[in-house]
Design a protein around this motif. Structure first.
Motif, PDB file in Angstrom:
ATOM      1  N   MET A  45      37.757  41.389  50.259  1.00  0.00           N
ATOM      2  CA  MET A  45      36.961  40.390  50.344  1.00  0.00           C
ATOM      3  C   MET A  45      36.405  39.924  51.581  1.00  0.00           C
ATOM      4  SD  MET A  45      38.185  36.658  48.594  1.00  0.00           S
ATOM      5  CE  MET A  45      38.932  35.625  50.189  1.00  0.00           C
ATOM      6  N   ALA A  82      32.984  31.253  45.379  1.00  0.00           N
ATOM      7  CA  ALA A  82      33.193  32.713  45.319  1.00  0.00           C
ATOM      8  C   ALA A  82      32.461  33.273  46.701  1.00  0.00           C
ATOM      9  CB  ALA A  82      32.234  33.290  44.293  1.00  0.00           C
ATOM     10  N   PRO A  83      33.028  34.260  47.295  1.00  0.00           N
ATOM     11  CA  PRO A  83      32.329  34.990  48.355  1.00  0.00           C
ATOM     12  C   PRO A  83      31.160  35.064  48.551  1.00  0.00           C
ATOM     13  CG  PRO A  83      34.524  36.090  47.928  1.00  0.00           C
ATOM     14  CD  PRO A  83      34.133  35.223  46.659  1.00  0.00           C
ATOM     15  N   GLN A  84      30.679  35.651  47.250  1.00  0.00           N
ATOM     16  CA  GLN A  84      29.332  35.994  47.132  1.00  0.00           C
ATOM     17  C   GLN A  84      28.241  34.701  47.242  1.00  0.00           C
ATOM     18  OE1 GLN A  84      31.486  36.973  44.983  1.00  0.00           O
ATOM     19  NE2 GLN A  84      31.014  38.885  44.109  1.00  0.00           N
ATOM     20  N   ARG A 130      38.570  35.210  44.826  1.00  0.00           N
ATOM     21  CA  ARG A 130      38.575  36.674  44.906  1.00  0.00           C
ATOM     22  C   ARG A 130      37.138  37.271  44.788  1.00  0.00           C
ATOM     23  NH1 ARG A 130      41.608  37.788  41.121  1.00  0.00           N
ATOM     24  NH2 ARG A 130      40.125  38.562  39.450  1.00  0.00           N
ATOM     25  N   GLU A 131      36.450  36.797  43.757  1.00  0.00           N
ATOM     26  CA  GLU A 131      35.151  37.580  43.294  1.00  0.00           C
ATOM     27  C   GLU A 131      34.532  36.681  42.238  1.00  0.00           C
ATOM     28  OE1 GLU A 131      36.408  41.136  41.609  1.00  0.00           O
ATOM     29  OE2 GLU A 131      37.327  40.217  39.925  1.00  0.00           O
ATOM     30  N   ASP A 190      32.588  37.406  38.770  1.00  0.00           N
ATOM     31  CA  ASP A 190      32.462  38.668  37.566  1.00  0.00           C
ATOM     32  C   ASP A 190      30.776  38.794  37.151  1.00  0.00           C
ATOM     33  OD1 ASP A 190      31.487  36.640  35.871  1.00  0.00           O
ATOM     34  OD2 ASP A 190      33.586  36.579  34.794  1.00  0.00           O
ATOM     35  N   ARG A 241      36.209  34.275  39.770  1.00  0.00           N
ATOM     36  CA  ARG A 241      37.484  34.581  39.374  1.00  0.00           C
ATOM     37  C   ARG A 241      38.618  34.464  40.540  1.00  0.00           C
ATOM     38  NH1 ARG A 241      38.231  36.322  33.985  1.00  0.00           N
ATOM     39  NH2 ARG A 241      36.278  37.010  33.198  1.00  0.00           N
TER      40      ARG A 241
END
Length: 215
Positions: free
Chosen positions: A1, A169-171, A192-193, A195, A201
């Motif tokens: 991450m 989210a990291p993105q 974490r991420e 999807d 998520r």
């Protein structure tokens, strides 16, 4: 991450009360009414951090005992900008802190195929360029909607902008920092991420649906 711990433009509020309330919001068993109340309470805690650097000026007042110089907020009143519709779920808590703040709204929805934002509404104070703007949206997922909203604010003249969300989210953080490196992000957690459907998520589900009981 991705690690944002050394990025001064990303602030994660780790206060125990904030983390506790976020956990309750994540729980699928939490009712719509409870979720809405928690969102309002949590937005107050986020607001304290987002407004940490508000400018002050000294004014002379008279207490029941003597006169003194005391600090108060300086300059134009804040502008709180809600990204519709879910942003309204944390707008009220911010207004509890600063009832005199001006309020703007940006209507965006995410195209389900491209995940890109589509604007359908914009209403802002005329003098937004002279105000500190705090943009509120519960979720920072892909970051596209937040980046688009902030771009529209800058087109309208806004220069001092903070983005506040419950969860990221990291993105989304990476996208917003790349598009607007001058905008500070305040959140309770970076999960974490993201999807394939654009959901954070582990997340807390669709914030708008949980706030308004539409699903």
């Amino acid at each position: 991450m991705m690690d944002f711990s050394h990025d001064p433009g990303v602030v994660v509020v780790t206060h125990p009360l904030a983390q506790h309330k976020l956990t309750l919001m994540r729980d699928a068993r939490t009712s719509t009414g409870e979720f809405r109340t928690l969102a309002r309470e949590l937005s107050v805690l986020l607001g304290y951090e987002a407004m940490r650097d508000l400018p002050l000026e000294n004014v002379e007042i008279e207490t029941p005992l003597e006169r003194m110089d005391a600090p108060r907020l300086a300059g134009k009143k804040l502008c709180l900008v809600s990204i519709l519709r879910a942003g309204n779920g944390i707008l009220d808590g911010m207004l509890d802190l600063v009832p005199s703040a001006r309020v703007g709204h940006i209507g965006l929805f995410r195209d389900p195929e491209t995940l890109e934002p589509v604007e359908y509404y914009l209403k802002l104070p005329d003098d937004i360029g002279r105000r500190i703007c705090i943009v509120v949206d519960p979720m920072l997922a892909t970051g596209h909607s937040a980046a688009a909203a902030i771009a529209r604010l800058k087109q309208a003249g806004a220069e001092n902008i903070v983005f506040v969300c419950l969860l990221a989210a990291p993105q989304g953080v990476a996208c917003l920092r790349a598009a607007h490196p001058d905008v500070r992000i305040v959140t309770c957690a970076i999960d974490r991420e993201l999807d394939g459907h654009g959901y954070i998520r582990p997340g807390l589900g669709d914030a708008g649906d949980r706030l308004f009981g539409t699903k």
